[in-house]
Motif scaffolding. Structure first.
Motif, PDB file in Angstrom:
ATOM      1  N   GLY A   8       0.844  -1.187   0.000  1.00  0.00           N
ATOM      2  CA  GLY A   8       0.000   0.000   0.000  1.00  0.00           C
ATOM      3  C   GLY A   8       0.875   1.230   0.000  1.00  0.00           C
ATOM      4  O   GLY A   8       1.722   1.402   0.867  1.00  0.00           O
ATOM      5  N   LEU A   9       0.696   2.039  -1.023  1.00  0.00           N
ATOM      6  CA  LEU A   9       1.458   3.288  -1.115  1.00  0.00           C
ATOM      7  C   LEU A   9       0.470   4.382  -1.500  1.00  0.00           C
ATOM      8  O   LEU A   9      -0.410   4.168  -2.337  1.00  0.00           O
ATOM      9  CB  LEU A   9       2.553   3.178  -2.183  1.00  0.00           C
ATOM     10  CG  LEU A   9       3.753   2.288  -1.872  1.00  0.00           C
ATOM     11  CD1 LEU A   9       4.592   2.061  -3.134  1.00  0.00           C
ATOM     12  CD2 LEU A   9       4.625   2.905  -0.777  1.00  0.00           C
ATOM     13  N   THR A  10       0.602   5.544  -0.877  1.00  0.00           N
ATOM     14  CA  THR A  10      -0.249   6.666  -1.262  1.00  0.00           C
ATOM     15  C   THR A  10       0.331   7.311  -2.519  1.00  0.00           C
ATOM     16  O   THR A  10       1.496   7.081  -2.871  1.00  0.00           O
ATOM     17  CB  THR A  10      -0.288   7.724  -0.144  1.00  0.00           C
ATOM     18  OG1 THR A  10       1.035   8.254   0.014  1.00  0.00           O
ATOM     19  CG2 THR A  10      -0.733   7.111   1.183  1.00  0.00           C
ATOM     20  N   ASN A  86      13.337  -5.852   6.739  1.00  0.00           N
ATOM     21  CA  ASN A  86      12.043  -5.802   7.430  1.00  0.00           C
ATOM     22  C   ASN A  86      11.792  -4.391   7.974  1.00  0.00           C
ATOM     23  O   ASN A  86      12.557  -3.478   7.683  1.00  0.00           O
ATOM     24  CB  ASN A  86      11.998  -6.868   8.541  1.00  0.00           C
ATOM     25  CG  ASN A  86      13.018  -6.605   9.634  1.00  0.00           C
ATOM     26  OD1 ASN A  86      13.575  -5.513   9.729  1.00  0.00           O
ATOM     27  ND2 ASN A  86      13.264  -7.600  10.459  1.00  0.00           N
ATOM     28  N   VAL A  87      10.718  -4.220   8.718  1.00  0.00           N
ATOM     29  CA  VAL A  87      10.456  -2.886   9.292  1.00  0.00           C
ATOM     30  C   VAL A  87      10.627  -2.918  10.815  1.00  0.00           C
ATOM     31  O   VAL A  87       9.971  -2.180  11.547  1.00  0.00           O
ATOM     32  CB  VAL A  87       9.054  -2.334   8.896  1.00  0.00           C
ATOM     33  CG1 VAL A  87       9.017  -2.000   7.417  1.00  0.00           C
ATOM     34  CG2 VAL A  87       7.946  -3.287   9.289  1.00  0.00           C
ATOM     35  N   SER A  88      11.512  -3.799  11.247  1.00  0.00           N
ATOM     36  CA  SER A  88      11.818  -3.894  12.662  1.00  0.00           C
ATOM     37  C   SER A  88      12.126  -2.518  13.246  1.00  0.00           C
ATOM     38  O   SER A  88      12.852  -1.736  12.646  1.00  0.00           O
ATOM     39  CB  SER A  88      13.028  -4.817  12.836  1.00  0.00           C
ATOM     40  OG  SER A  88      13.332  -4.963  14.184  1.00  0.00           O
ATOM     41  N   GLY A  89      11.553  -2.217  14.409  1.00  0.00           N
ATOM     42  CA  GLY A  89      11.796  -0.926  15.048  1.00  0.00           C
ATOM     43  C   GLY A  89      10.511  -0.131  15.201  1.00  0.00           C
ATOM     44  O   GLY A  89      10.261   0.443  16.255  1.00  0.00           O
ATOM     45  N   ILE A  90       9.676  -0.169  14.171  1.00  0.00           N
ATOM     46  CA  ILE A  90       8.472   0.667  14.240  1.00  0.00           C
ATOM     47  C   ILE A  90       7.398   0.045  15.134  1.00  0.00           C
ATOM     48  O   ILE A  90       6.426   0.704  15.480  1.00  0.00           O
ATOM     49  CB  ILE A  90       7.882   1.004  12.849  1.00  0.00           C
ATOM     50  CG1 ILE A  90       7.187  -0.198  12.201  1.00  0.00           C
ATOM     51  CG2 ILE A  90       8.961   1.525  11.907  1.00  0.00           C
ATOM     52  CD1 ILE A  90       6.461   0.174  10.912  1.00  0.00           C
ATOM     53  N   GLU A 285       3.103   5.198   7.017  1.00  0.00           N
ATOM     54  CA  GLU A 285       4.127   6.242   6.858  1.00  0.00           C
ATOM     55  C   GLU A 285       5.482   5.773   7.375  1.00  0.00           C
ATOM     56  O   GLU A 285       6.509   5.970   6.730  1.00  0.00           O
ATOM     57  CB  GLU A 285       3.737   7.512   7.631  1.00  0.00           C
ATOM     58  CG  GLU A 285       2.510   8.203   7.061  1.00  0.00           C
ATOM     59  CD  GLU A 285       1.872   9.157   8.056  1.00  0.00           C
ATOM     60  OE1 GLU A 285       2.614   9.866   8.763  1.00  0.00           O
ATOM     61  OE2 GLU A 285       0.627   9.170   8.141  1.00  0.00           O
ATOM     62  N   GLU A 286       5.466   5.134   8.548  1.00  0.00           N
ATOM     63  CA  GLU A 286       6.748   4.715   9.138  1.00  0.00           C
ATOM     64  C   GLU A 286       7.367   3.560   8.352  1.00  0.00           C
ATOM     65  O   GLU A 286       8.583   3.472   8.205  1.00  0.00           O
ATOM     66  CB  GLU A 286       6.555   4.351  10.616  1.00  0.00           C
ATOM     67  CG  GLU A 286       6.126   5.568  11.429  1.00  0.00           C
ATOM     68  CD  GLU A 286       6.432   5.443  12.917  1.00  0.00           C
ATOM     69  OE1 GLU A 286       7.198   4.536  13.306  1.00  0.00           O
ATOM     70  OE2 GLU A 286       5.893   6.251  13.680  1.00  0.00           O
ATOM     71  N   SER A 287       6.516   2.676   7.844  1.00  0.00           N
ATOM     72  CA  SER A 287       7.003   1.580   7.012  1.00  0.00           C
ATOM     73  C   SER A 287       7.599   2.148   5.711  1.00  0.00           C
ATOM     74  O   SER A 287       8.669   1.730   5.260  1.00  0.00           O
ATOM     75  CB  SER A 287       5.835   0.632   6.716  1.00  0.00           C
ATOM     76  OG  SER A 287       6.235  -0.376   5.832  1.00  0.00           O
ATOM     77  N   LEU A 291      11.309   1.763   3.597  1.00  0.00           N
ATOM     78  CA  LEU A 291      11.401   1.424   2.173  1.00  0.00           C
ATOM     79  C   LEU A 291      12.190   2.495   1.426  1.00  0.00           C
ATOM     80  O   LEU A 291      13.086   2.195   0.627  1.00  0.00           O
ATOM     81  CB  LEU A 291       9.989   1.326   1.566  1.00  0.00           C
ATOM     82  CG  LEU A 291       9.927   1.330   0.024  1.00  0.00           C
ATOM     83  CD1 LEU A 291      10.513   0.024  -0.541  1.00  0.00           C
ATOM     84  CD2 LEU A 291       8.500   1.546  -0.486  1.00  0.00           C
ATOM     85  N   TYR A 292      11.858   3.752   1.711  1.00  0.00           N
ATOM     86  CA  TYR A 292      12.471   4.878   1.002  1.00  0.00           C
ATOM     87  C   TYR A 292      13.994   4.886   1.215  1.00  0.00           C
ATOM     88  O   TYR A 292      14.766   5.001   0.256  1.00  0.00           O
ATOM     89  CB  TYR A 292      11.851   6.185   1.472  1.00  0.00           C
ATOM     90  CG  TYR A 292      12.325   7.401   0.694  1.00  0.00           C
ATOM     91  CD1 TYR A 292      11.730   7.758  -0.508  1.00  0.00           C
ATOM     92  CD2 TYR A 292      13.374   8.178   1.177  1.00  0.00           C
ATOM     93  CE1 TYR A 292      12.160   8.862  -1.226  1.00  0.00           C
ATOM     94  CE2 TYR A 292      13.818   9.293   0.467  1.00  0.00           C
ATOM     95  CZ  TYR A 292      13.204   9.619  -0.737  1.00  0.00           C
ATOM     96  OH  TYR A 292      13.641  10.712  -1.452  1.00  0.00           O
ATOM     97  N   LYS A 293      14.390   4.718   2.473  1.00  0.00           N
ATOM     98  CA  LYS A 293      15.826   4.699   2.787  1.00  0.00           C
ATOM     99  C   LYS A 293      16.532   3.563   2.056  1.00  0.00           C
ATOM    100  O   LYS A 293      17.619   3.728   1.513  1.00  0.00           O
ATOM    101  CB  LYS A 293      16.023   4.487   4.297  1.00  0.00           C
ATOM    102  CG  LYS A 293      16.194   5.788   5.053  1.00  0.00           C
ATOM    103  CD  LYS A 293      16.440   5.531   6.542  1.00  0.00           C
ATOM    104  CE  LYS A 293      16.060   6.772   7.333  1.00  0.00           C
ATOM    105  NZ  LYS A 293      15.487   6.473   8.631  1.00  0.00           N
TER     106      LYS A 293
END
Lengths: 315, 315
Positions: A8-10, A86-90, A285-287, A291-293
């Motif tokens: 899902g991306l805006t 992964n999105v570990s941390g958020i 947003e946090e995920s 991805l962006y980085k």
């Protein structure tokens, strides 16, 4: 560079990705027999992902939108030299808050009150004197990563003693002590709260089984915000029914959705939430930030920047 | 010196009091027409207390076992020059923990999960993205005494902004700001959590009425751990039914036990506990510690040492 978007991306996020360079975002409905072999990056996971993995020799990066990645074909990713991030941390803040919601609901009698409420029973006198407060209680937390640490930090703020259990047993911030597995079970036996936040691996599968629960002597509250299969469900139900445990706060289950005929639905000493502990309004947003980085880094250096999963360890 | 025990003292506690000097502990069953006029101190409150108040010219001290004393004949105590002391202070930890239990249960979707659970609905996707975390939320706390401060301290630890409302409006530890009543309502309107811990006085009776709730614009969660009559119950129910409030965590009610036909029992956006927030296992010990200090002081100096109630202010 082609990115398959399965999470899902805006529109705004897609335009931000486009600006990174020649990034083209495809949804699963955009996939066809030609472009499927051209995918460089997958964001999220789901139905077409396995097909992309087998058909796209260009696939370099899978950015999951979860912290646990036990549902992914880790050995195949390793074999194809695909990097998994992964999105570990958020999840540290939302999950640690959920643990405190469970802990406080048991300590302060919210759980017993809600059971009595069904029958409009005003049972204050009975509940009040069985309630307790958190200072000087003990919590044993299995897992001392980001989330375990955040749980320990919050419990310490309430004056609760925190014991972490990890494979290494080395000191970690916000834990009064860190011990290894065998010692961890001994400590759990005498604790007020036993909390699981371990990743699911072959070693942690059914870690919390009949043998484990049989050793509990202080009737702890058991909390699972890690992975469902770390628990032998029937053993947990037995432990709850035989007062080996005072109660359980469960967000994850061996099979999800929880089966309609599971006794857990109806047990008054259980708080049951449908795998929501890591979720929150700003999750997307946090995920995306991660991805962006990683995508920016992939374009510039050929490799992801953060949150790389060790494919052999599984986390 | 004769002490009438209307709350509860263990044998050990009685022997500790005896050692203070010539202290004799009587239970209500020990009272007779002779010794009733000889009572110096009442511990707790209840049926024979009014009779002792009118019949014992020696009565010097009433040590209540509660923090709020709105149920006591304050003007009669003043007229007879009886000192009233309360156990203010010992409720700060248990009540502030209860407030966090409510706050986190709403924020993390435990409340919505429990409602869905009744019908065995696994509604994780729906709940997850409506959940939120506590950093940068705002709580307006009406009452900045011991308990209000403890609530603020715990919320601050979670990163929540704390605004206190008091008559004086002066700075208090753990509050980012303290404002007075009128400004407090404006701040509440935009807050995420509105928490009442004010004592019950003629000024606070029905403070939270239709006019108050009608001003809420941010759909806060309303929490009452103060006194039931500070809230106009029908106005609260209206506010919950018209989404002026997102939900309510209620431990106290205008009439207790809550009437069997109260709509509050059945409302899914309400956590309801039967006036238990101040209770905990060690309550009797901590309450006794205050009695002991005041009795020792009364014997030595003729006056109580701590927790004296201002009989005209009512707290």
């Amino acid at each position: 560079m082609k990115l398959l978007n399965l999470f899902g991306l805006t529109a705004e996020q897609i335009s931000k990705l486009n600006k990174l360079g020649n990034v083209q975002v495809l949804d699963s409905t955009d996939l066809n027999s030609e472009n499927i072999s051209d995918i460089d990056v997958i964001y999220g996971w789901g139905k077409p992902a396995m097909e992309v993995l087998s058909k796209s020799p260009k696939l370099k990066l899978v950015q999951s939108n979860s912290a646990g990645v036990d549902y992914m074909p880790l050995s195949q990713l390793a074999k194809k030299k695909v990097t998994l991030t992964n999105v570990s941390g958020i999840h540290a803040e939302p999950i640690s808050e959920m643990v405190l919601a469970y802990v406080l609901s048991f300590a302060r009698g919210v759980v017993t009150s809600q059971a009595a409420r069904r029958d409009k029973q005003w049972v204050g006198d009975k509940i009040r004197m069985n309630n307790y407060t958190l200072p000087n209680r003990t919590a044993v937390i299995f897992g001392t990563g980001h989330i375990g640490k955040a749980i320990a930090e919050k419990l310490q703020a309430f004056g609760t003693k925190t014991i972490g259990v990890s494979r290494h047993g080395k000191p970690v911030d916000h834990f009064d002590e860190v011990v290894t597995d065998t010692e961890g079970t001994k400590r759990a036996a005498k604790a007020d709260f036993v909390i699981n936040i371990m990743p699911l691996t072959s070693e942690t599968k059914h870690f919390f089984n009949q043998t484990f629960f049989d050793q509990m002597v202080n009737q702890p509250v058991f909390i699972n915000v890690g992975r469902g299969p770390s628990v032998d469900t029937q053993a947990l139900i037995n432990a709850l029914n035989t007062s080996k445990l005072a109660g359980a706060g469960l967000d994850v289950f061996e099979s999800e959705p929880l089966e309609a005929d599971s006794p857990l639905w109806g047990m008054d000493n259980v708080i049951l939430t449908p795998h929501i502990s890591g979720g929150f309004k700003e999750y997307g947003e946090e995920s995306f930030d991660i991805l962006y980085k990683n995508l920016a880094s992939l374009i510039q250096t050929g490799d992801a920047a953060i949150n790389k999963v060790d494919l052999s360890a599984g986390y």
